[in-house]
Design a protein around this motif. Structure first.
Motif, short mmCIF file in Angstrom:
data_model
loop_
_atom_site.label_atom_id
_atom_site.label_comp_id
_atom_site.label_asym_id
_atom_site.label_seq_id
_atom_site.Cartn_x
_atom_site.Cartn_y
_atom_site.Cartn_z
N GLU A 233 0.85 -1.18 0.00
CA GLU A 233 0.00 0.00 0.00
C GLU A 233 0.89 1.23 0.00
N ALA A 234 0.37 2.35 -0.46
CA ALA A 234 1.17 3.58 -0.54
C ALA A 234 1.70 3.93 0.84
N PRO A 235 3.02 4.00 1.01
CA PRO A 235 3.58 4.31 2.32
C PRO A 235 3.33 5.77 2.71
N GLU A 236 3.42 6.04 3.97
CA GLU A 236 3.23 7.39 4.48
C GLU A 236 4.23 8.35 3.83
N GLY A 237 3.71 9.48 3.36
CA GLY A 237 4.57 10.51 2.79
C GLY A 237 5.08 10.21 1.40
N TYR A 238 4.53 9.21 0.73
CA TYR A 238 5.05 8.82 -0.58
C TYR A 238 4.86 9.92 -1.61
N ASP A 239 5.94 10.21 -2.33
CA ASP A 239 5.91 11.20 -3.41
C ASP A 239 6.69 10.61 -4.58
N PRO A 240 6.01 10.25 -5.66
CA PRO A 240 6.72 9.61 -6.78
C PRO A 240 7.80 10.48 -7.40
N GLU A 241 7.69 11.79 -7.23
CA GLU A 241 8.70 12.69 -7.81
C GLU A 241 10.08 12.47 -7.18
N GLU A 242 10.10 11.98 -5.93
CA GLU A 242 11.39 11.75 -5.27
C GLU A 242 12.24 10.74 -6.02
N PHE A 243 11.57 9.77 -6.67
CA PHE A 243 12.29 8.68 -7.33
C PHE A 243 12.25 8.78 -8.86
N PHE A 244 11.81 9.94 -9.39
CA PHE A 244 11.54 10.05 -10.81
C PHE A 244 12.74 9.67 -11.67
N CYS A 245 13.94 10.11 -11.29
CA CYS A 245 15.13 9.80 -12.08
C CYS A 245 15.96 8.69 -11.45
N LEU A 246 15.26 7.76 -10.82
CA LEU A 246 15.92 6.60 -10.23
C LEU A 246 16.66 5.80 -11.29
N CYS A 247 16.01 5.60 -12.44
CA CYS A 247 16.61 4.83 -13.53
C CYS A 247 15.96 5.28 -14.83
N ARG A 248 16.48 4.80 -15.96
CA ARG A 248 16.08 5.33 -17.25
C ARG A 248 14.89 4.56 -17.84
N LYS A 249 13.73 4.75 -17.21
CA LYS A 249 12.51 4.21 -17.81
C LYS A 249 11.52 5.35 -18.01
N TRP A 277 20.06 0.50 -2.72
CA TRP A 277 20.47 1.33 -3.85
C TRP A 277 20.71 2.77 -3.39
N PRO A 278 21.93 3.29 -3.61
CA PRO A 278 22.28 4.59 -3.03
C PRO A 278 21.85 5.82 -3.83
N ILE A 279 21.65 5.71 -5.15
CA ILE A 279 21.43 6.88 -5.99
C ILE A 279 19.92 7.09 -6.19
N ILE A 280 19.39 8.12 -5.56
CA ILE A 280 17.94 8.36 -5.53
C ILE A 280 17.26 7.07 -5.05
N GLY A 281 17.80 6.49 -4.02
CA GLY A 281 17.34 5.18 -3.58
C GLY A 281 16.82 5.16 -2.16
N ASN A 282 17.22 4.11 -1.43
CA ASN A 282 16.63 3.91 -0.10
C ASN A 282 17.60 4.14 1.04
N ASP A 283 18.68 4.89 0.80
CA ASP A 283 19.49 5.36 1.93
C ASP A 283 18.66 6.35 2.75
N TYR A 284 19.07 6.51 4.00
CA TYR A 284 18.32 7.41 4.90
C TYR A 284 19.30 8.03 5.88
N TYR A 285 19.23 9.34 6.06
CA TYR A 285 20.16 9.97 6.99
C TYR A 285 19.54 10.13 8.37
#
Length: 631
Positions: A233-249, A277-285
Motif C-alpha cells: 500500500e502507498a507508504p506514508e509521505g510517498y511522493d513519486p517525484e522523489e524517485f523520478f530519475c531513479l533509472c532510465r525508464k 540502492w544509493p542513488i535516488i534510492g533507499n538510503d536514509y540519513y
C-alpha cells in the motif's frame, strides 16, 4: 495488546543500550574467559575465533540471527576482498560456494563477486557456532548494563522471556555496530566527520561536525512471477517525484542506468534482489548515537518507510508487479531486515588511530602502523551522504589495498576491552574503506584471538606481544599485509607476510577500479634499491648508492650477515662462514627456492624466505602497538 513483531525486534536491538528487563526476574552469574556482546558481523567472528583459540566464550546477541550486516541487516552482496580470502571471510565464502555450487553460482549481480540470500548466510554462521564446543551463544538476548566487577567485566542480559542473567568475563569484546558497549563501559569516542587539523587528512573538512554516513534499511525482493507479487500500500509521505530519475525508464537522463540493470546491481541467487540502492534510492540519513530508545525506534521506522516508498515506486510506477518483499527471508512480520545497515556509528578511541594517510601511504607515515597489521581490505573510500544536504563535499582519494593495525582494536584507557566491528579506532574518512564485511569479519576474528590470548595468559590486552598476535592471525588463515598476488596456497605465504610486516621488503600499492591492489611481485628480481630501503627501515645504516640494479645471491648473503650483526639478532652461524653456507643450502632445499649461482640475481621471493628463515626479523624484532621497534 500484542506489539508488532518487527517493532519488537527493533526494540530488542535498541535495548542493548537503553535497557528493557524485568527487575523481579532471577539473576545468576556465569563466568567465562571472554564475553562478546553485540549483534555485529565482527562480534560473531570474534566469538568464533575466541572459542577456537581455547577460551570459554559467551556471545550475547540481541538478534535471533548471527552475522550482523551480512545477514540480519541483509547486506548480502560482499564488498571487496575477492582476491584476499582471509580467515573467516574465506571460510564463509567457501561455505557459500559449497551451498550454491561454486563461484559462478553466487556471481549473480554486478556490484559483487559474491551474493547470497541472507537466511543462507545466517544458517552457515549458526552451523559454525554450533560446532564450537567452547562457545556458548545467547541469541535474542538483550543487554542493559555493563560494569567492572573486581578484575572481571560483568554484563546483565535479558532473555526473550524477561529473565535476567549476569555474565562475567576476563575480557570484554564490543561486537556492536555502533560501539554501544564500549560507550557504556566508559570509552572515549568520536562521532561524525573529523577536522583536518585533528587527523592531518588533507581531504577532511576544515571544521569537525556530527554528520555520519547514511544508513539503509535493506529489503529483499523476490520474483513471484508477473502480476503475482504482494503489492505494498502507498507508504506514508510517498511522493513519486522523489524517485523520478531513479533509472532510465520514465527519466531520459543519460547519466541514469536502465532500470533492469539497476535491479541487477544486487541480484541474489534464486531470483531475489537486495534493495540497497544509493542513488535516488533507499538510503536514509539519521544520527542515532545519542538518541533515546523511543527516538531510535521512530528513526528506524522512518528508514523502513524510505525503503517501502522505494519498493512501492518499483511496483506501481515502473511496473515491477513480479517483485515483492520476500516471504522466505527475514523472520519478521513486515518482511524487512532484522536491523538497519549502519555504515558508521561511534569510532572508539584506541591505542592508535588509523587515518586515510596510513592507508594511502603506509610506508611514508610515522608511526609505521603497517607493521602491526591484523586484517586487510581493498575497497575504495566509499561514503554515502546523498540524503544529508549539509554534508560537505569531499574529494575522496584513491587508495591501495591496505591493512588494519592491531592497536585500532584496543580501547584506550579502559582495561581489557576490545573492538570487533565498525567502531574501531579509525577516522571518519578511513571508515569508508574499513567498514566492509570482509574487513570486519577479519577485525572480529583478530579481536577474538587477542581476547583469548589475554584471558589465557592473564595479561592485559594492551600488554600482548604484537608479533605473537600476528602469528596467531596467520595460523588462523588471516593476512597481515594486503598482497593481492600472494595467496594462502602459496608455499611461502607466511614468510612473505612476516617479512612484509617488518618492512624489510615493501609491496607496491596501486588503485585499480573497485578492487585496489598492493602487489608484492614475489618472482621479480630483487633490486638494490628495494634491498637498501628495507634495511634502512629496520634501522641499519646504508650508505651505498643504489640505482635499481639486480641483487645477486652473493650480495644478498652479505646483506643478511650485515643485518644480523647490526641488529644483534641471534643466529647460530655468526662468525662461521661454513655454518652460514650450510644454513643457506638447507633453507634452499627445504623451501624449494632453487637458488641461483652466487653472481646471478635472486628474486624477491628468494630473498624473503632466506631472511625469514635465517635471521627471523619478525620474531626477533618485536614491535609495539604503535608500530615502533621494541629492541
Amino acid at each position: 495488546m500484542k506489539k508488532n513483531l518487527a517493532c519488537c525486534l527493533t526494540m530488542c536491538f535498541l535495548s542493548m543500550l537503553m535497557g528493557c528487563y524485568s527487575p523481579d526476574a532471577p539473576v545468576s552469574d556465569l563466568v567465562y574467559d571472554v564475553l562478546v556482546v553485540g549483534e555485529g558481523t565482527g562480534g560473531t567472528a570474534a566469538a568464533i575465533q575466541s572459542a577456537r583459540s581455547g577460551a570459554e566464550t559467551a556471545l550475547v546477541n540481541p538478534m535471533p540471527w548471527y552475522g550482523g550486516m551480512l545477514t540480519s541487516a541483509g547486506v548480502s552482496a560482499i564488498d571487496g576482498n575477492h582476491e584476499m580470502p582471509a580467515g573467516l571471510w574465506g571460510e564463509f565464502r567457501s561455505a557459500l560456494y559449497d551451498y550454491y555450487g561454486g563461484p559462478e553460482a553466487v556471481f549473480t549481480g554486478w556490484v559483487s563477486n559474491t551474493q547470497f540470500e541472507p537466511h543462507v548466510g545466517a544458517a552457515i554462521l549458526d552451523s559454525i557456532i554450533q560446532r564450537e564446543a567452547l562457545l556458548t551463544p545467547f541469541p535474542s538476548a538483550r543487554w542493559d548494563s555493563v560494569w567492572r566487577s573486581g578484575d572481571l567485566w560483568a554484563v546483565r542480559t535479558v532473555s526473550e522471556s524477561g529473565s535476567t542473567q549476569v555474565l562475567k568475563g576476563k575480557i570484554l569484546v564490543d561486537g556492536t555496530d555502533l560501539g554501544d558497549v564500549a560507550a557504556a563501559a566508559g570509552a572515549d569516542f568520536w562521532v561524525g566527520m573529523d577536522s583536518r587539523s585533528e587527523t592531518g587528512e588533507s581531504m577532511a573538512p576544515e571544521q569537525a561536525n556530527t554528520i555520519v554516513q547514511d544508513l539503509t534499511y535493506v529489503a529483499i525482493l523476490k520474483d513471484y512471477g508477473e502480476g503475482k507479487a504482494p503489492l505494498l500500500e502507498a507508504p506514508e509521505g510517498y511522493d513519486p517525484e522523489e524517485f523520478f530519475c531513479l533509472c532510465r525508464k520514465r527519466c531520459d537522463d543519460p547519466e541514469r542506468i536502465e532500470c533492469d540493470k539497476m535491479l541487477d546491481y544486487g541480484k541474489l541467487p534464486n531470483n531475489k534482489y537486495m534493495i540497497n540502492w544509493p542513488i535516488i534510492g533507499n538510503d536514509y540519513y539519521v544520527n542515532v548515537m545519542a538518541m533515546t530508545e523511543e527516538e531510535r525506534v521512530a528513526a528506524y521506522e522512518q528508514a523502513k518507510n524510505q525503503t517501502r516508498q522505494f519498493v512501492y515506486y518499483l511496483q506501481n510506477e515502473l511496473g515491477y508487479t513480479n517483485l515483492g518483499l520476500a516471504d522466505d527471508e527475514f523472520p519478521t512480520q513486515d518482511r524487512m531486515a532484522l536491523m538497519p545497515y549502519h555504515r558508521e556509528g561511534r569510532r572508539i578511541k584506541g591505542l592508535v588511530l588509523t587515518t586515510i594517510n596510513h592507508i594511502k601511504s603506509p610506508y611514508d607515515n610515522d608511526p609505521p602502523l603497517y607493521r602491526t597489521g591484523i586484517a586487510v581490505g581493498d575497497y575504495p573510500v566509499d561514503h554515502h551522504h546523498e540524503k544529508n544536504p549539509e554534508a560537505p563535499e569531499i574529494d575522496f582519494p584513491k587508495v591501495p589495498s591496505f591493512n588494519i593495525p592491531a592497536g585500532s582494536l584496543v580501547v584506550q584507557g579502559v582495561p581489557n576491552l576490545l573492538m570487533a566491528d565498525k567502531a574501531i579506532s579509525v577516522t571518519n574518512i578511513a571508515n569508508g574503506s574499513t567498514r566492509l564485511q570482509p574487513v570486519i569479519l577479519q577485525v572480529g576474528q583478530a579481536a577474538g584471538l587477542m581476547a583469548a590470548m589475554a584471558a589465557q595468559r592473564g595479561q592485559r590486552v594492551s600488554d600482548l606481544p604484537v608479533r605473537e598476535v600476528q602469528q596467531g592471525v596467520l595460523e588462523a588463515g588471516g593476512y597481515l599485509m594486503p598482497y593481492y598476488d600472494v595467496k594462502p596456497g602459496d608455499p611461502h605465504f607466511e614468510a612473505i607476510q612476516r617479512i612484509g610486516a617488518t618492512g624489510l621488503l615493501a609491496g607496491t600499492g596501486e588503485p585499480y577500479k573497485w578492487a585496489n591492489r598492493t602487489w608484492f611481485y614475489p618472482d621479480s628480481i630483487l633490486t638494490d634499491t628495494a634491498l637498501a630501503q628495507g634495511l634502512i627501515r629496520l634501522g641499519m645504516e646504508w650508505n651505498e648508492k643504489t640505482n635499481g640494479a639486480p641483487v645477486t645471491l652473493a650480495q644478498a648473503k652479505n646483506a643478511l650477515v650485515q643485518l644480523a650483526g647490526a641488529l644483534s639478532l641471534e643466529v647460530a652461524w655468526r662468525g662461521k662462514p661454513d655454518a652460514f653456507e650450510a644454513a643457506v643450502a638447507e633453507v634452499d632445499k627445504a623451501a624449494g627456492l632453487n637458488l641461483p649461482e652466487a653472481e646471478a640475481p635472486i628474486t624477491r621471493r628468494q630473498w624473503t624466505v632466506l631472511a625469514d628463515e635465517l635471521v627471523r626479523p619478525f620474531q626477533q624484532l618485536p614491535v609495539t602497538f604503535e608500530g615502533g621497534l621494541n629492541k
